[in-house]
Scaffold this active site. Structure first.
Site, PDB file in Angstrom:
ATOM      1  N   ASP A   1       0.847  -1.204   0.000  1.00 20.06           N
ATOM      2  CA  ASP A   1       0.000   0.000   0.000  1.00 20.06           C
ATOM      3  C   ASP A   1       0.875   1.245   0.000  1.00 20.06           C
ATOM      4  OD1 ASP A   1      -1.208  -2.230   1.311  1.00 20.06           O
ATOM      5  OD2 ASP A   1      -2.737  -0.953   2.193  1.00 20.06           O
TER       6      ASP A   1
ATOM      7  N   ASP B   1      -0.793  -2.633  -4.030  1.00 20.88           N
ATOM      8  CA  ASP B   1      -1.982  -2.746  -3.168  1.00 20.88           C
ATOM      9  C   ASP B   1      -2.655  -1.387  -3.195  1.00 20.88           C
ATOM     10  OD1 ASP B   1      -3.869  -3.398  -1.072  1.00 20.88           O
ATOM     11  OD2 ASP B   1      -2.523  -4.987  -0.444  1.00 20.88           O
ATOM     12  N   ASP B   2      -3.448  -1.059  -2.180  1.00 21.60           N
ATOM     13  CA  ASP B   2      -4.165   0.208  -2.234  1.00 21.60           C
ATOM     14  C   ASP B   2      -3.215   1.377  -2.513  1.00 21.60           C
ATOM     15  OD1 ASP B   2      -6.856  -0.663  -1.539  1.00 21.60           O
ATOM     16  OD2 ASP B   2      -6.008  -1.128   0.424  1.00 21.60           O
TER      17      ASP B   2
ATOM     18  N   HIS C   1      -4.483  -1.136  -6.153  1.00 17.28           N
ATOM     19  CA  HIS C   1      -5.893  -1.467  -5.992  1.00 17.28           C
ATOM     20  C   HIS C   1      -6.811  -0.261  -5.952  1.00 17.28           C
ATOM     21  CE1 HIS C   1      -4.602  -5.554  -3.991  1.00 17.28           C
ATOM     22  NE2 HIS C   1      -4.183  -5.426  -5.239  1.00 17.28           N
TER      23      HIS C   1
ATOM     24  N   ARG D   1     -12.948   2.569  -4.521  1.00 19.50           N
ATOM     25  CA  ARG D   1     -13.349   1.376  -3.778  1.00 19.50           C
ATOM     26  C   ARG D   1     -13.715   1.709  -2.340  1.00 19.50           C
ATOM     27  NH1 ARG D   1      -8.841  -3.278  -2.418  1.00 19.50           N
ATOM     28  NH2 ARG D   1     -10.167  -5.083  -2.592  1.00 19.50           N
TER      29      ARG D   1
ATOM     30  N   LYS E   1     -14.822  -0.465   0.957  1.00 20.10           N
ATOM     31  CA  LYS E   1     -14.964  -1.855   1.403  1.00 20.10           C
ATOM     32  C   LYS E   1     -15.200  -1.899   2.906  1.00 20.10           C
ATOM     33  CE  LYS E   1      -9.926  -1.977   0.791  1.00 20.10           C
ATOM     34  NZ  LYS E   1      -8.664  -2.680   0.843  1.00 20.10           N
TER      35      LYS E   1
END
Ligand SMILES: *[C@@H]1O[C@H](CO)[C@@H](O)[C@H](O)[C@H]1NC(C)=O
Ligand SMILES: *[C@@H]1O[C@H](CO)[C@@H](O)[C@H](O)[C@H]1NC(C)=O
Ligand SMILES: *[C@@H]1O[C@H](CO)[C@@H](O)[C@H](O)[C@H]1NC(C)=O
Length: 422
Positions: A235, A256-257, A278, A314, A316
């Site tokens: 991330d 990743d993020d 991501h 996103r 989540k």
């Protein structure tokens, strides 16, 4: 190729530094002190700044990569004990306890030790120069921790090298060898972190936690080398338990993020570029150890791009978790080559894969997407919204959301009226 594009980014970053600095009122935050160090630094950037105003700027020679640029002259007002050219834990501790202006000049930090800037004096200024290298050791990290009030950290032209390739095993923080987290800005108040460039993080790069009224300007996380080499859970920036944080001008390439806001209130991410990874994320929210850490409120992502990533935007929340997400805005976002979902809002998140059964313990209310455009790949879907009930998702508005490619939607909740239009 890579070096060239980063040298170019450096010029933009240098120019951006001054632009942001010139408009502190717009940020609504107190700007850190301008010391002789900063002025000395600005002087060295004068050449780049000048190119900004002239029509020849974009064609001006970019010059060598930042890491090979000659070091700026030492500032005579900084005593030798505050200008470190050789790392030792005790020398850093001594400088931190006694210096208001600290220069960290090409340090090689011992493996298994944190470059500990957690006890900075109020109003202290830290300047990184050259390349700071963190020796390999299998431990949790962080490699750097910064904490304090009214502090500034300036990394203009410098690189912090985490030597990620020595750790990457495709398992990130879910297994394999123990990997250190990289740069923690924790429990800081009115901190201003400018032009800090992290290269090759073993796992997560920037961690912003417990911060109030902080600005992170032009941060770079370059993990491009990890794309096909086992970089995982890298991330670029995780933000938690913070209030009134502005991140502007980020250049992030991760696995990743790009950014994950896990908790906090009043978080703004603007003018950023995300590659790999991501996407621009809220969460995952719902399984932390306190109510505050399961609450995300008033977050704005604006004027940013997300490319070559699994997801664009996103939100989540964790299946079975509790907490809340409210007041989320995504505005003026451009997506490109998104391989999973352009937009995904899911109440069934679980590490390792969604459950497919959304729950209602983390209601998501007030989500505005405005002027979101771009494309997803043929195997992807533009939108996926999975909500547990009509009350667990409320106040969603999509204005001028226009994506192309892939399927228009995978799932879009019957509880969310925006889905009817897709
Ligand atoms: C699209 O993104 C993937 C990563 O998800 C990357 O491997 C690929 O090269 C990208 N394609 C283009 C045309 O940039
Ligand atoms: C929409 O977003 C794009 C960036 O993706 C920006 O260039 C454009 O100016 C925005 N449009 C409006 C009306 O703000
Ligand atoms: C979409 O819905 C189907 C059927 O309920 C489910 O199996 C699938 O996992 C969902 N996909 C996503 C990405 O949530």
């Amino acid at each position: 190729m890579q070096l060239k594009s980063f040298a170019h980014a450096f010029v933009l970053i240098a120019a951006g530094y001054q632009a942001v600095d010139a408009a502190p009122a717009a940020a609504g935050l107190k700007i850190g002190h301008h010391t002789t160090i900063i002025h000395g630094k600005m002087t060295t950037l004068g050449h780049h700044h000048k190119t900004k105003t002239g029509p020849t700027k974009t064609h001006a020679p970019v010059g060598p990569a930042p890491t090979s640029a000659p070091p700026p002259p030492a500032n005579p007002s900084v005593p030798a004990s505050c200008h470190l050219t050789k790392y030792s834990k005790s020398a850093v501790a001594a400088a931190v306890s006694s210096c208001s202006n600290i220069i960290l000049d090409g340090l090689q930090v011992t493996g298994g030790e944190t470059l500990d800037l957690s006890k900075l004096k109020a109003g202290a200024n830290v300047l990184f120069r050259g390349t700071t290298t963190f020796e390999h050791a299998n431990w949790q990290g962080p490699l750097v921790v910064v904490s304090g009030s009214d502090i500034t950290v300036d990394g203009t032209g410098a690189t912090l090298d985490g030597q990620g390739a020595l750790y990457w095993d495709g398992k990130g923080s879910n297994g394999g060898v123990t990997k250190p987290k990289f740069f923690a800005l924790h429990y800081a108040t009115r901190a201003k972190v400018t032009n800090v460039r992290l290269l090759n993080s073993p796992v997560q790069a920037f961690s912003i936690n417990g911060c109030t009224d902080c600005q992170i300007i032009n941060p770079t996380h370059d993990n491009a080398a990890g794309d096909n080499a086992g970089g995982h859970n890298t991330d670029s920036m995780d933000i938690g338990a913070s209030s009134n944080v502005i991140v502007s001008g980020a250049k992030f390439h991760s696995q990743d993020d790009c950014v994950a806001v896990n908790s906090g209130v009043g978080i703004t991410f603007t003018g950023g570029s995300c590659i790999g990874g991501h996407g621009l994320s809220i969460g995952s929210v719902g399984k932390a150890d306190s109510t505050a850490k399961n609450t995300v409120k008033n977050v704005v992502f604006a004027d940013s791009t997300v490319a070559n990533s699994q997801n664009g935007l996103r939100i989540k929340t964790i299946a079975g978790g509790t907490g809340s997400v409210s007041g989320i805005t995504y505005r003026n976002i451009k997506l490109n080559n998104i391989s999973n979902f352009g937009i995904t809002i899911q109440q069934d998140y679980r590490n390792g894969g969604p459950t497919g059964k959304p729950t209602t313990g983390v209601p998501i209310s007030g989500v505005l997407l405005e002027n979101v455009s771009g494309d997803v790949t043929s195997g992807a879907a533009q939108v996926n919204v999975l909500c547990g009930s009509s009350t667990s998702c409320s106040g969603f508005a999509f204005k001028n959301v226009a994506l192309t490619g892939g399927a228009p939607k995978e799932n879009c909740s019957k509880f969310v009226s925006v889905c009817a239009a897709l």
